[in-house]
Design a protein around this motif. Sequence first.
Motif, PDB file in Angstrom:
ATOM      1  N   PHE A 115     -20.267 -41.525   2.010  1.00 18.15           N
ATOM      2  CA  PHE A 115     -21.413 -42.270   2.557  1.00 18.15           C
ATOM      3  C   PHE A 115     -22.476 -42.549   1.501  1.00 18.15           C
ATOM      4  CE2 PHE A 115     -21.505 -37.719   3.354  1.00 18.15           C
ATOM      5  CZ  PHE A 115     -22.566 -37.367   2.533  1.00 18.15           C
ATOM      6  N   SER A 191     -31.825 -29.896  -3.136  1.00 14.71           N
ATOM      7  CA  SER A 191     -30.806 -30.259  -2.148  1.00 14.71           C
ATOM      8  C   SER A 191     -29.429 -30.166  -2.801  1.00 14.71           C
ATOM      9  CB  SER A 191     -31.055 -31.690  -1.667  1.00 14.71           C
ATOM     10  OG  SER A 191     -30.089 -32.070  -0.706  1.00 14.71           O
ATOM     11  N   ALA A 193     -25.026 -30.447  -2.135  1.00 15.24           N
ATOM     12  CA  ALA A 193     -23.921 -30.836  -1.263  1.00 15.24           C
ATOM     13  C   ALA A 193     -23.118 -29.603  -0.841  1.00 15.24           C
ATOM     14  CB  ALA A 193     -23.017 -31.840  -1.980  1.00 15.24           C
ATOM     15  N   SER A 213     -26.952 -30.503   2.331  1.00 20.01           N
ATOM     16  CA  SER A 213     -26.383 -31.732   2.879  1.00 20.01           C
ATOM     17  C   SER A 213     -25.144 -31.359   3.677  1.00 20.01           C
ATOM     18  CB  SER A 213     -26.012 -32.683   1.735  1.00 20.01           C
ATOM     19  OG  SER A 213     -27.172 -33.142   1.098  1.00 20.01           O
ATOM     20  N   CYS A 333     -32.501 -42.754   0.509  1.00 19.85           N
ATOM     21  CA  CYS A 333     -31.503 -41.694   0.321  1.00 19.85           C
ATOM     22  C   CYS A 333     -30.113 -42.283   0.184  1.00 19.85           C
ATOM     23  CB  CYS A 333     -31.448 -40.773   1.535  1.00 19.85           C
ATOM     24  SG  CYS A 333     -32.913 -39.837   1.814  1.00 19.85           S
TER      25      CYS A 333
END
Length: 339
Positions: A115, A191, A193, A213, A333
């Motif tokens: 995404f 942040s 993943a 995330s 984002c």
Amino acid sequence: MNFFNLSLNELEELIITCNMRRYNAKQLFQWIYQKNIVSFDEMTNIKKEDRIKLSQILSLDFMNNYETFISPDETVKFKFKLKDESFVESVLIPEKDRNTLCISTQIGCPLACRFCRTGTMGFKRNLDTGEITGQILAVKKYLIEKNEKITNIVYMGMGEPLLNFENTIKSIDILKNDYAFAMSDRRITVSTAGIVDKIVELGEKTGVNLAISLHAPDQEKRLEIMPVTSAKYPFEKLVEALTKYPVPSRKRILIEYIMLKGVNDSEKDAYKLAKTANKLRAKVNIIPFNTFDTAPFEKSSDRQIEKFRDILISKNITAIIRKSRGSEEYAACGQLASF
Ligand code: SAH
């Protein structure tokens, strides 16, 4: 050696081996990070002969080569040109009582989440410490002229901070240093993943806030949208690492969750996510999907997003829908990329 790649400790070591005083390092830090003086000549409290010595051992490559793109909602994207001619982007998000700067840690990204537009450019290289703090210093200068300052830093731009661990840690060290940016760790968020083996270490070494995330309620769905990360670091292992994160007092882990139509946005997904969020005592940031030209997903409807949020709230979770900013300039984002 590039000054901007050195922590205060490293600079002190260097300065002592060159027969100067340890406190000269602190003076240098203050001139450059606090008084915005980036030429040795102007550092008047350092002896002339020492200034000459410093200019022989240290280079001051300041990241002042950038273009800005301003969205109608006042979000500013900074596109920096680096020494090797590659580009990196940061985004300044002004709000009523704060100015959040979103910074990058890599050029491109190796994780290729399906995404994310950054993922489509592949991985080029890690940024060095000076290229991470350089984004902050340049934006700080930009804001001084407007009588404003950066209040919060989020490591949520291009790349995966925990795959550029040493430089991420060192940049946070400089951000927090009283002789440099003197920023509280409470105002810094990293942040990830989900690089499981570095999560706890990040917390122990820096004390910063953590955003994860997550984007899926279980391994099966996560594997579908974040194939690289989830194959290596399965959902269960990730949740286990998150339970061990040393969360700062009065803070929570932040779960980021993109809403992809028909993929991860069902009521069942919401109930499942609620269980994990409760286990982690995490709050949830629901992110409407920001599209890009080659995106294989669609955005969930507003109704679906609100329903999803209400289910989380019914399970006593703090859930908010993140307002998307900067999409007109590809500054939102997951839209950062330079090909
Ligand atoms: N690699 C780290 C840091 C980048 S953060 C991480 O994944 O957390 C970038 C944030 O934007 C992440 O929460 C990411 O999942 C989100 N994001 C990526 N693509 C997006 C898109 N198309 N729309 C909305 N958010 C997106």
